[in-house]
Design an enzyme around this catalytic site. Structure first.
Site, PDB file in Angstrom:
ATOM      1  N   CYS A 205      -9.691  -8.404  -7.381  1.00  0.00           N
ATOM      2  CA  CYS A 205     -10.330  -7.235  -8.004  1.00  0.00           C
ATOM      3  C   CYS A 205     -10.265  -7.361  -9.535  1.00  0.00           C
ATOM      4  O   CYS A 205      -9.554  -8.202 -10.088  1.00  0.00           O
ATOM      5  CB  CYS A 205      -9.657  -5.946  -7.535  1.00  0.00           C
ATOM      6  SG  CYS A 205      -8.084  -5.603  -8.342  1.00  0.00           S
TER       7      CYS A 205
ATOM      8  N   GLU B 272      -1.928 -10.000  -5.931  1.00  0.00           N
ATOM      9  CA  GLU B 272      -1.928 -10.820  -7.150  1.00  0.00           C
ATOM     10  C   GLU B 272      -1.045 -10.197  -8.227  1.00  0.00           C
ATOM     11  O   GLU B 272      -0.254 -10.865  -8.870  1.00  0.00           O
ATOM     12  CB  GLU B 272      -3.355 -10.969  -7.697  1.00  0.00           C
ATOM     13  CG  GLU B 272      -4.306 -11.728  -6.791  1.00  0.00           C
ATOM     14  CD  GLU B 272      -5.030 -10.857  -5.776  1.00  0.00           C
ATOM     15  OE1 GLU B 272      -4.447  -9.838  -5.325  1.00  0.00           O
ATOM     16  OE2 GLU B 272      -6.165 -11.184  -5.415  1.00  0.00           O
TER      17      GLU B 272
ATOM     18  N   CYS C 103      -6.802  -7.101 -11.211  1.00  0.00           N
ATOM     19  CA  CYS C 103      -5.991  -8.316 -11.052  1.00  0.00           C
ATOM     20  C   CYS C 103      -6.480  -9.425 -11.976  1.00  0.00           C
ATOM     21  O   CYS C 103      -5.682 -10.179 -12.534  1.00  0.00           O
ATOM     22  CB  CYS C 103      -5.998  -8.778  -9.602  1.00  0.00           C
ATOM     23  SG  CYS C 103      -5.020  -7.711  -8.537  1.00  0.00           S
TER      24      CYS C 103
ATOM     25  N   GLU D 232       0.826  -1.214   0.000  1.00  0.00           N
ATOM     26  CA  GLU D 232       0.000   0.000   0.000  1.00  0.00           C
ATOM     27  C   GLU D 232       0.854   1.255   0.000  1.00  0.00           C
ATOM     28  O   GLU D 232       2.083   1.214   0.184  1.00  0.00           O
ATOM     29  CB  GLU D 232      -0.942  -0.041   1.210  1.00  0.00           C
ATOM     30  CG  GLU D 232      -1.924  -1.200   1.105  1.00  0.00           C
ATOM     31  CD  GLU D 232      -2.986  -1.228   2.189  1.00  0.00           C
ATOM     32  OE1 GLU D 232      -2.873  -0.461   3.182  1.00  0.00           O
ATOM     33  OE2 GLU D 232      -3.944  -2.018   2.037  1.00  0.00           O
TER      34      GLU D 232
HETATM   35  N1  THU Z   1      -6.184  -6.476  -2.085  1.00  0.00           N
HETATM   36  C1  THU Z   1      -5.355  -7.406  -2.652  1.00  0.00           C
HETATM   37  O1  THU Z   1      -4.125  -7.348  -2.498  1.00  0.00           O
HETATM   38  N2  THU Z   1      -5.913  -8.409  -3.373  1.00  0.00           N
HETATM   39  C2  THU Z   1      -7.251  -8.587  -3.539  1.00  0.00           C
HETATM   40  O2  THU Z   1      -7.652  -9.547  -4.180  1.00  0.00           O
HETATM   41  C3  THU Z   1      -8.205  -7.633  -2.960  1.00  0.00           C
HETATM   42  C4  THU Z   1      -7.617  -6.483  -2.249  1.00  0.00           C
HETATM   43  C5  THU Z   1      -5.585  -5.422  -1.268  1.00  0.00           C
HETATM   44  C6  THU Z   1      -5.632  -4.036  -1.824  1.00  0.00           C
HETATM   45  C7  THU Z   1      -5.507  -3.215  -0.569  1.00  0.00           C
HETATM   46  O3  THU Z   1      -4.138  -3.115  -0.219  1.00  0.00           O
HETATM   47  C8  THU Z   1      -6.189  -4.055   0.489  1.00  0.00           C
HETATM   48  O4  THU Z   1      -6.262  -5.364  -0.037  1.00  0.00           O
HETATM   49  C9  THU Z   1      -7.586  -3.573   0.840  1.00  0.00           C
HETATM   50  O5  THU Z   1      -8.382  -3.469  -0.252  1.00  0.00           O
END
Ligand code: THU
Length: 163
Positions: free
Chosen positions: A111, A74, A114, A63
């Site tokens: 998401c 992913e 991804c 993040e």
């Molecule tokens: N996130 C992922 O890394 N993969 C997913 O499949 C869904 C969401 C992360 C993005 C963000 O850093 C955190 O999860 C909250 O949305």
């Protein structure tokens, strides 16, 4: 007027039912969760890609204080995997998520961005990527990214119709 009916095939397992190599990448995705950098959401995601050569590449969400600059687990994993092994297909990708001190009960759902990147991996190597979405209570296995991304913008549109 007519309907286009879209169906997705998702198999539901528990951990004991998985094959050895599936268990292995699920375990690696779960470990990768603890190396995530997720100070803003507190939602830690780990992923593990099993490459054609047997190598396992892991990654996690990264993040950023400027939120859109962060990246999901992913994509971090797939981009790193392809940067290290540009000629190797990905056989399977496992994803796990951890928040509020525990792994989530139901499988995490990647998401849209991804899913699009996963599709690119399938198209690039012309090989299906098995996606394993981990939840404590159940695990989803999807044999083909297209089941996660129906009506995708893919080669049929971009190559045949645009160039
Ligand atoms: N996130 C992922 O890394 N993969 C997913 O499949 C869904 C969401 C992360 C993005 C963000 O850093 C955190 O999860 C909250 O949305």
């Amino acid at each position: 007027m007519n309907y286009l009916k879209i169906t997705a095939k998702i198999r539901i397992y528990n951990y004991e039912e998985l094959l050895f190599e599936e268990k292995n990448i699920v375990d690696k995705a779960k470990e990768a969760v603890f190396r995530a950098y997720a100070p803003y959401s507190g939602f830690k995601v780990g992923a593990a890609a099993l490459m054609e050569n047997g190598e396992i590449i892991t990654g996690n969400n990264q993040e950023n204080i400027a939120f859109p600059s962060g990246l999901c687990a992913e994509r971090t994993t797939l981009f790193y995997a392809h940067s290290q092994y540009p000629g190797e297909a990905v056989r399977a990708l496992a994803v796990a998520a951890h928040t509020k001190g525990d792994f989530i009960d139901r499988p995490i759902s990647p998401c849209g961005a991804c899913r699009q990147v996963m599709l690119e991996t399938e198209m690039r190597f012309r090989r299906r990527v098995k996606v394993i979405l981990y939840g404590k209570k159940e695990i989803y296995i999807i044999e083909n990214i297209k089941d996660l991304l129906p009506l995708a913008f893919d080669q049929d549109f971009s190559f045949d119709n645009c160039l």
